[in-house]
Structure formats: structure tokens, C-alpha cells
Design a protein around this motif. Structure first.
Motif, mmCIF file in Angstrom:
data_model
loop_
_atom_site.group_PDB
_atom_site.id
_atom_site.type_symbol
_atom_site.label_atom_id
_atom_site.label_comp_id
_atom_site.label_asym_id
_atom_site.label_seq_id
_atom_site.Cartn_x
_atom_site.Cartn_y
_atom_site.Cartn_z
ATOM 1 N N ARG A 43 0.851 -1.190 0.000
ATOM 2 C CA ARG A 43 0.000 0.000 0.000
ATOM 3 C C ARG A 43 0.881 1.232 0.000
ATOM 4 N NH1 ARG A 43 -3.385 -3.270 4.113
ATOM 5 N NH2 ARG A 43 -5.115 -4.065 2.833
ATOM 6 N N VAL A 44 0.849 1.948 -1.113
ATOM 7 C CA VAL A 44 1.738 3.086 -1.316
ATOM 8 C C VAL A 44 0.923 4.347 -1.577
ATOM 9 C CG1 VAL A 44 1.987 2.528 -3.785
ATOM 10 C CG2 VAL A 44 3.680 3.966 -2.701
ATOM 11 N N ALA A 45 1.371 5.448 -0.989
ATOM 12 C CA ALA A 45 0.730 6.746 -1.236
ATOM 13 C C ALA A 45 1.708 7.626 -2.009
ATOM 14 C CB ALA A 45 0.354 7.421 0.082
ATOM 15 N N LEU A 46 1.209 8.166 -3.124
ATOM 16 C CA LEU A 46 2.047 8.974 -4.009
ATOM 17 C C LEU A 46 1.811 10.455 -3.741
ATOM 18 C CD1 LEU A 46 1.359 7.097 -7.391
ATOM 19 C CD2 LEU A 46 3.118 6.593 -5.652
ATOM 20 N N SER A 47 2.849 11.259 -3.966
ATOM 21 C CA SER A 47 2.685 12.711 -3.906
ATOM 22 C C SER A 47 2.612 13.273 -5.319
ATOM 23 C CB SER A 47 3.875 13.354 -3.164
ATOM 24 O OG SER A 47 3.674 13.312 -1.775
ATOM 25 N N GLY A 48 2.309 14.560 -5.371
ATOM 26 C CA GLY A 48 2.227 15.231 -6.660
ATOM 27 C C GLY A 48 3.475 16.045 -6.920
ATOM 28 N N GLY A 49 3.313 17.096 -7.692
ATOM 29 C CA GLY A 49 4.462 17.915 -8.057
ATOM 30 C C GLY A 49 5.251 17.265 -9.186
ATOM 31 N N THR A 50 6.420 17.828 -9.469
ATOM 32 C CA THR A 50 7.209 17.370 -10.622
ATOM 33 C C THR A 50 8.250 16.310 -10.252
ATOM 34 O OG1 THR A 50 8.738 19.199 -10.222
ATOM 35 C CG2 THR A 50 6.972 19.586 -11.814
ATOM 36 N N THR A 51 8.775 16.381 -9.030
ATOM 37 C CA THR A 51 9.888 15.466 -8.700
ATOM 38 C C THR A 51 9.529 13.990 -8.871
ATOM 39 O OG1 THR A 51 10.759 17.123 -7.179
ATOM 40 C CG2 THR A 51 11.623 14.883 -6.977
ATOM 41 N N PRO A 52 8.357 13.549 -8.413
ATOM 42 C CA PRO A 52 8.073 12.097 -8.512
ATOM 43 C C PRO A 52 7.890 11.613 -9.951
ATOM 44 C CG PRO A 52 6.543 13.166 -6.983
ATOM 45 C CD PRO A 52 7.252 14.247 -7.721
ATOM 46 N N LEU A 53 7.660 12.510 -10.899
ATOM 47 C CA LEU A 53 7.321 12.060 -12.256
ATOM 48 C C LEU A 53 8.428 11.185 -12.852
ATOM 49 C CD1 LEU A 53 5.664 15.292 -13.725
ATOM 50 C CD2 LEU A 53 4.531 13.229 -12.826
ATOM 51 N N GLU A 54 9.679 11.551 -12.601
ATOM 52 C CA GLU A 54 10.769 10.724 -13.158
ATOM 53 C C GLU A 54 10.784 9.335 -12.504
ATOM 54 O OE1 GLU A 54 14.175 14.036 -14.206
ATOM 55 O OE2 GLU A 54 14.552 11.887 -14.386
ATOM 56 N N THR A 55 10.399 9.283 -11.236
ATOM 57 C CA THR A 55 10.308 7.974 -10.566
ATOM 58 C C THR A 55 9.184 7.155 -11.180
ATOM 59 O OG1 THR A 55 11.171 8.887 -8.495
ATOM 60 C CG2 THR A 55 9.903 6.838 -8.341
#
Ligand code: 6PG
Length: 261
Positions: A43-55
Motif C-alpha cells: 500500500r503506497v501513497a504517491l505525492s504530486g508535483g514534478t519530482t516524482p514524475l521521473e520515478t
């Protein structure tokens, strides 16, 4: 004791944003594998913004696209802008485009914040119920995520916990509806209580513009509501700071965590 010397906290400085994304994807895959070994969904919770997009892009590419047991992964959101899913600001929309729509196999579950609710407060209450059903919890229990990916804003915010606009109340809520005056939209966010129940928090911090705020985040001694990222101190969980060299420009040697024991 600064933030980095807290037990269970680590800092890893990666060469650049690409290396950071690959390390984050690697940790995601590790966590997913461990969850499956223990016989429960990841169970994973994701954040927004630009940094996670590459992940997200790294996870949607080799080797992770095939190696992660996606059928055991349940996706949630650490925060969301209160906008339709097809709005350019939607965190769910960004993750759907960068990752979810590229998975060969369907994940175990995808639980976006209900941004079609009558109000941001209703969305928070409905999402809280979604979490409690997905985690099979009682009405007062706080969900314990396996992994929460967080970013760090230049004002010290994380998720949608902004200085001066923190959730009110007695800390029993898992999710909050917020109306930060300066933000482009109302927000729904996991509360500090939920963030601090997590097994693992991974902060993703990239770029020279984050050098000052990262230095403060790592140095800060005690939880400070004016710097919401400092409120993230999991009770029985680990915090990993994955940062690139540009963001770490002001991280002094003394701030670096001792090697993990
Ligand atoms: C959001 C995020 C937010 C983000 C930080 C850092 O919905 O905007 O959850 O907390 O993580 O603002 O954003 P960047 O990664 O774009 O710098």
C-alpha cells in the motif's frame, strides 16, 4: 538531535535527478517485494508535483515494469488538488499518465481522492472512509502505509501540509480537507498522524532551488508547524531522504547520517 540523527533516518545523495528516480524506483520495488513476501498488498501513497514524475517513468520502464508485482500494489495519494482528474493540476491524472496507464498488469487497487465530492471537506471524509475500508480498519484507526513518497516545497511544506494551513482538530483524522490561501486549488492531504504511522517515508528532493529548504529540513531539531515537513517523524517507521547533488549543495558533512547500522 537533528532530523538526520533520528533513529531510522537516512540520507542518500544521488548524482542527478535520473539517478534519484532510479533509486526511488528501486526502493519501491524492494518494498513491494517485501510486502508480497509477508503476504499482504503493498500500500503506497504517491505525492504530486514534478519530482516524482521521473520515478513514475522509471517504474513504468525496464526492469521495474516487469519485476514489480503490480497485482499486489494498491495505489493511494498522499495529497491531491481538489480538481477534476483530467485537470493539468491533478496528482492522480499525472500518475495515471506517467505510470498507471503504462502498467502491463492491473494493480491490486487504485484509490484516487474523490474530487467530485460536494466540498474539499467532504472529499477528505470520503477518502478517509475509503482508506479505512481498504485497510480494513475501525472508525478511529489510522491507516499504516507501507510506503509514502513525499516531496519538499521551498516553504517547507510536504504533501498538502502548508505553513499556516495545517489540519485542525485532535489528530484523530487520517485525511484533511484544506484551503491554503496561496495555493491554486483547495487540497486534500493525509494528516501528520497518517504520515507518521507509515512503515517507510521516502522524501524525493531534487534541484538547486531546494538546497536551502533541504538544509533546513535536515538540520531542524524539533517538529515546527511553520515548517510542516518537520512534523514527519514516523513513530515506528523509517525516513529515507533521496536527494540529488544539486539539492544537497548546502548539506554539510556533519549533517550526513551515519552509515546505516
Ligand atoms: C503537491 C505535492 C507537493 C510537492 C512539493 C514539491 O501536490 O504539489 O504533493 O507537496 O511534493 O510541492 O513539488 P516539486 O516536486 O514539484 O518540487
Amino acid at each position: 538531535m537533528n532530523n538526520l540523527t533520528r533513529p531510522g533516518t537516512s540520507l542518500l545523495i544521488l548524482e542527478d535527478a535520473d539517478a534519484l528516480a532510479r533509486e526511488a524506483a528501486h526502493r519501491f520495488a524492494l518494498g513491494a517485494g517485501q510486502a508480497v513476501e509477508h503476504g499482504h498488498p503493498f500500500r503506497v501513497a504517491l505525492s504530486g508535483g514534478t519530482t516524482p514524475l521521473e520515478t513514475f517513468h522509471a517504474l513504468a520502464s525496464a526492469p521495474y515494469l516487469r519485476s514489480v508485482p503490480w497485482g499486489s500494489v494498491e495505489f493511494f495519494w498522499a495529497d491531491e488538488r481538489f480538481v477534476p482528474f483530467d485537470h493539468t493540476d491533478s496528482n492522480f491524472g499525472a500518475a495515471r499518465n506517467a505510470l498507471l496507464d503504462r502498467l502491463g498488469a492491473p494493480p491490486a487497487g487504485v484509490f484516487p481522492v474523490p474530487c467530485n465530492a460536494a466540498s474539499v471537506e467532504d472529499a477528505a471524509r470520503e477518502y478517509e472512509e475509503t482508506l479505512r475500508q481498504a485497510f480494513e480498519l475501525g472508525s478511529e484507526e489510522i491507516p499504516r502505509f507501507d510506503l509514502i513518497l513525499l516531496g519538499l516545497g521551498e516553504d517547507g511544506h510536504t504533501a498538502s501540509l502548508f505553513p499556516g494551513f495545517l489540519p485542525s482538530g485532535d489528530g484523530t483524522h487520517a485525511v484533511a480537507g484544506l484551503r491554503p490561501a496561496h495555493a491554486s486549488s483547495f487540497r486534500v492531504s493525509l494528516t501528520p498522524a497518517t504520515l507518521n504511522a507509515a512503515r517507510e517515508i521516502v522524501f524525493l528532493v531534487s534541484g538547486a532551488r531546494k538546497a536551502s529548504v533541504l538544509e533546513k529540513a535536515l538540520r531542524i531539531e524539533a517538529p515546527d508547524p511553520s515548517f510542516p515537513a518537520s512534523l514527519v517523524r514516523p513513530v515506528r517507521g523509517k525516513v529515507h531522504w533521496l536527494v540529488d547533488r544539486a539539492a544537497a549543495a548546502r548539506v554539510t558533512e556533519s549533517a550526513e547520517a551515519p552509515p546505516e547500522g
